[in-house]
Design a protein around this motif. Structure first.
Motif, PDB file in Angstrom:
ATOM      1  N   VAL A  19       0.840  -1.201   0.000  1.00  0.00           N
ATOM      2  CA  VAL A  19       0.000   0.000   0.000  1.00  0.00           C
ATOM      3  C   VAL A  19       0.875   1.252   0.000  1.00  0.00           C
ATOM      4  O   VAL A  19       0.580   2.231  -0.704  1.00  0.00           O
ATOM      5  CB  VAL A  19      -0.970  -0.009   1.201  1.00  0.00           C
ATOM      6  CG1 VAL A  19      -1.651   1.326   1.374  1.00  0.00           C
ATOM      7  CG2 VAL A  19      -1.994  -1.113   1.036  1.00  0.00           C
ATOM      8  N   LEU A  20       1.961   1.227   0.757  1.00  0.00           N
ATOM      9  CA  LEU A  20       2.871   2.369   0.787  1.00  0.00           C
ATOM     10  C   LEU A  20       3.497   2.616  -0.583  1.00  0.00           C
ATOM     11  O   LEU A  20       3.569   3.765  -1.045  1.00  0.00           O
ATOM     12  CB  LEU A  20       3.963   2.133   1.837  1.00  0.00           C
ATOM     13  CG  LEU A  20       5.019   3.224   1.940  1.00  0.00           C
ATOM     14  CD1 LEU A  20       4.421   4.446   2.611  1.00  0.00           C
ATOM     15  CD2 LEU A  20       6.213   2.717   2.712  1.00  0.00           C
ATOM     16  N   LEU A  21       3.931   1.556  -1.257  1.00  0.00           N
ATOM     17  CA  LEU A  21       4.523   1.723  -2.587  1.00  0.00           C
ATOM     18  C   LEU A  21       3.484   2.185  -3.605  1.00  0.00           C
ATOM     19  O   LEU A  21       3.798   2.996  -4.484  1.00  0.00           O
ATOM     20  CB  LEU A  21       5.176   0.417  -3.039  1.00  0.00           C
ATOM     21  CG  LEU A  21       6.493   0.060  -2.358  1.00  0.00           C
ATOM     22  CD1 LEU A  21       6.969  -1.304  -2.818  1.00  0.00           C
ATOM     23  CD2 LEU A  21       7.541   1.108  -2.637  1.00  0.00           C
ATOM     24  N   ASP A  22       2.260   1.680  -3.512  1.00  0.00           N
ATOM     25  CA  ASP A  22       1.203   2.146  -4.405  1.00  0.00           C
ATOM     26  C   ASP A  22       0.928   3.630  -4.210  1.00  0.00           C
ATOM     27  O   ASP A  22       0.778   4.383  -5.174  1.00  0.00           O
ATOM     28  CB  ASP A  22      -0.090   1.360  -4.178  1.00  0.00           C
ATOM     29  CG  ASP A  22      -0.070   0.002  -4.827  1.00  0.00           C
ATOM     30  OD1 ASP A  22       0.747  -0.199  -5.751  1.00  0.00           O
ATOM     31  OD2 ASP A  22      -0.869  -0.857  -4.420  1.00  0.00           O
ATOM     32  N   ILE A  49       6.711   2.709 -12.291  1.00  0.00           N
ATOM     33  CA  ILE A  49       7.713   1.700 -11.951  1.00  0.00           C
ATOM     34  C   ILE A  49       7.602   1.319 -10.482  1.00  0.00           C
ATOM     35  O   ILE A  49       7.676   0.134 -10.129  1.00  0.00           O
ATOM     36  CB  ILE A  49       9.124   2.206 -12.309  1.00  0.00           C
ATOM     37  CG1 ILE A  49       9.293   2.252 -13.824  1.00  0.00           C
ATOM     38  CG2 ILE A  49      10.199   1.329 -11.672  1.00  0.00           C
ATOM     39  CD1 ILE A  49      10.585   2.877 -14.287  1.00  0.00           C
ATOM     40  N   VAL A  50       7.383   2.297  -9.609  1.00  0.00           N
ATOM     41  CA  VAL A  50       7.205   2.009  -8.181  1.00  0.00           C
ATOM     42  C   VAL A  50       5.935   1.191  -7.969  1.00  0.00           C
ATOM     43  O   VAL A  50       5.919   0.242  -7.174  1.00  0.00           O
ATOM     44  CB  VAL A  50       7.176   3.322  -7.375  1.00  0.00           C
ATOM     45  CG1 VAL A  50       6.767   3.071  -5.937  1.00  0.00           C
ATOM     46  CG2 VAL A  50       8.525   4.011  -7.434  1.00  0.00           C
ATOM     47  N   ILE A  51       4.875   1.517  -8.690  1.00  0.00           N
ATOM     48  CA  ILE A  51       3.631   0.749  -8.588  1.00  0.00           C
ATOM     49  C   ILE A  51       3.858  -0.679  -9.081  1.00  0.00           C
ATOM     50  O   ILE A  51       3.336  -1.641  -8.510  1.00  0.00           O
ATOM     51  CB  ILE A  51       2.502   1.442  -9.358  1.00  0.00           C
ATOM     52  CG1 ILE A  51       2.138   2.751  -8.666  1.00  0.00           C
ATOM     53  CG2 ILE A  51       1.277   0.553  -9.467  1.00  0.00           C
ATOM     54  CD1 ILE A  51       1.152   3.603  -9.427  1.00  0.00           C
ATOM     55  N   VAL A  56       5.070  -7.126  -6.438  1.00  0.00           N
ATOM     56  CA  VAL A  56       5.816  -8.196  -5.774  1.00  0.00           C
ATOM     57  C   VAL A  56       5.293  -8.390  -4.352  1.00  0.00           C
ATOM     58  O   VAL A  56       5.046  -9.509  -3.907  1.00  0.00           O
ATOM     59  CB  VAL A  56       7.328  -7.876  -5.758  1.00  0.00           C
ATOM     60  CG1 VAL A  56       8.094  -8.875  -4.911  1.00  0.00           C
ATOM     61  CG2 VAL A  56       7.873  -7.803  -7.162  1.00  0.00           C
ATOM     62  N   PHE A  57       5.073  -7.289  -3.640  1.00  0.00           N
ATOM     63  CA  PHE A  57       4.587  -7.384  -2.268  1.00  0.00           C
ATOM     64  C   PHE A  57       3.127  -7.805  -2.212  1.00  0.00           C
ATOM     65  O   PHE A  57       2.706  -8.480  -1.271  1.00  0.00           O
ATOM     66  CB  PHE A  57       4.804  -6.061  -1.540  1.00  0.00           C
ATOM     67  CG  PHE A  57       6.261  -5.774  -1.317  1.00  0.00           C
ATOM     68  CD1 PHE A  57       6.955  -6.401  -0.300  1.00  0.00           C
ATOM     69  CD2 PHE A  57       6.942  -4.895  -2.142  1.00  0.00           C
ATOM     70  CE1 PHE A  57       8.291  -6.160  -0.092  1.00  0.00           C
ATOM     71  CE2 PHE A  57       8.276  -4.642  -1.953  1.00  0.00           C
ATOM     72  CZ  PHE A  57       8.959  -5.285  -0.923  1.00  0.00           C
ATOM     73  N   TRP A  58       2.325  -7.426  -3.215  1.00  0.00           N
ATOM     74  CA  TRP A  58       0.950  -7.911  -3.268  1.00  0.00           C
ATOM     75  C   TRP A  58       0.915  -9.424  -3.466  1.00  0.00           C
ATOM     76  O   TRP A  58       0.107 -10.123  -2.853  1.00  0.00           O
ATOM     77  CB  TRP A  58       0.165  -7.234  -4.388  1.00  0.00           C
ATOM     78  CG  TRP A  58      -0.267  -5.844  -4.054  1.00  0.00           C
ATOM     79  CD1 TRP A  58       0.111  -4.695  -4.678  1.00  0.00           C
ATOM     80  CD2 TRP A  58      -1.179  -5.443  -3.018  1.00  0.00           C
ATOM     81  NE1 TRP A  58      -0.487  -3.613  -4.091  1.00  0.00           N
ATOM     82  CE2 TRP A  58      -1.293  -4.052  -3.072  1.00  0.00           C
ATOM     83  CE3 TRP A  58      -1.898  -6.135  -2.049  1.00  0.00           C
ATOM     84  CZ2 TRP A  58      -2.101  -3.338  -2.199  1.00  0.00           C
ATOM     85  CZ3 TRP A  58      -2.701  -5.415  -1.181  1.00  0.00           C
ATOM     86  CH2 TRP A  58      -2.795  -4.042  -1.261  1.00  0.00           C
ATOM     87  N   ILE A  59       1.817  -9.936  -4.284  1.00  0.00           N
ATOM     88  CA  ILE A  59       1.867 -11.383  -4.508  1.00  0.00           C
ATOM     89  C   ILE A  59       2.342 -12.101  -3.244  1.00  0.00           C
ATOM     90  O   ILE A  59       1.786 -13.139  -2.861  1.00  0.00           O
ATOM     91  CB  ILE A  59       2.780 -11.709  -5.712  1.00  0.00           C
ATOM     92  CG1 ILE A  59       2.111 -11.222  -7.002  1.00  0.00           C
ATOM     93  CG2 ILE A  59       3.093 -13.191  -5.786  1.00  0.00           C
ATOM     94  CD1 ILE A  59       2.997 -11.276  -8.216  1.00  0.00           C
ATOM     95  N   PHE A  60       3.352 -11.562  -2.557  1.00  0.00           N
ATOM     96  CA  PHE A  60       3.806 -12.160  -1.301  1.00  0.00           C
ATOM     97  C   PHE A  60       2.685 -12.160  -0.262  1.00  0.00           C
ATOM     98  O   PHE A  60       2.509 -13.133   0.469  1.00  0.00           O
ATOM     99  CB  PHE A  60       5.016 -11.417  -0.740  1.00  0.00           C
ATOM    100  CG  PHE A  60       6.298 -11.686  -1.466  1.00  0.00           C
ATOM    101  CD1 PHE A  60       6.432 -12.751  -2.328  1.00  0.00           C
ATOM    102  CD2 PHE A  60       7.383 -10.854  -1.279  1.00  0.00           C
ATOM    103  CE1 PHE A  60       7.615 -12.990  -2.996  1.00  0.00           C
ATOM    104  CE2 PHE A  60       8.574 -11.085  -1.925  1.00  0.00           C
ATOM    105  CZ  PHE A  60       8.691 -12.162  -2.787  1.00  0.00           C
ATOM    106  N   TRP A  61       1.932 -11.057  -0.180  1.00  0.00           N
ATOM    107  CA  TRP A  61       0.835 -10.974   0.773  1.00  0.00           C
ATOM    108  C   TRP A  61      -0.239 -12.005   0.444  1.00  0.00           C
ATOM    109  O   TRP A  61      -0.735 -12.697   1.331  1.00  0.00           O
ATOM    110  CB  TRP A  61       0.244  -9.565   0.767  1.00  0.00           C
ATOM    111  CG  TRP A  61      -1.001  -9.443   1.577  1.00  0.00           C
ATOM    112  CD1 TRP A  61      -1.085  -9.400   2.937  1.00  0.00           C
ATOM    113  CD2 TRP A  61      -2.329  -9.358   1.076  1.00  0.00           C
ATOM    114  NE1 TRP A  61      -2.402  -9.296   3.298  1.00  0.00           N
ATOM    115  CE2 TRP A  61      -3.189  -9.265   2.184  1.00  0.00           C
ATOM    116  CE3 TRP A  61      -2.872  -9.349  -0.202  1.00  0.00           C
ATOM    117  CZ2 TRP A  61      -4.560  -9.164   2.041  1.00  0.00           C
ATOM    118  CZ3 TRP A  61      -4.233  -9.242  -0.334  1.00  0.00           C
ATOM    119  CH2 TRP A  61      -5.057  -9.151   0.767  1.00  0.00           C
TER     120      TRP A  61
END
Length: 75
Positions: A19-22, A49-51, A56-61
């Motif tokens: 969420v922070l990166l988004d 690019i940041v989004i 990657v973190f959404w997939i890990f979550w």
């Protein structure tokens, strides 16, 4: 309300980093839209690019919150 019912019981750190990166990517993108013409390309390109990296973190979550019954694991 219990936030774990909506966010999952595991991997809350991955959720908040995603969420922070988004949010950071969206802010960078909007700064680029309204920036002067001399520096707009850096912000307009770096925001998406940041989004993209947040995926990657959404997939890990998502994978961290999957629950598989023990019977299915040992079939």
């Amino acid at each position: 309300m219990d936030y774990k019912a909506y966010l999952g019981h595991h991997c809350l750190l991955y959720f908040f980093v995603a969420v922070l990166l988004d949010t950071a990517g969206l802010i960078l993108f909007f700064i680029g839209i309204f920036a002067p013409l001399s520096s707009w390309d850096f912000y307009v390109i770096s925001g998406p690019i940041v989004i993209f990296f947040s995926l990657v973190f959404w997939i890990f979550w998502y994978l961290g919150n999957l629950e598989v019954p023990v019977e299915e694991v040992f079939d």
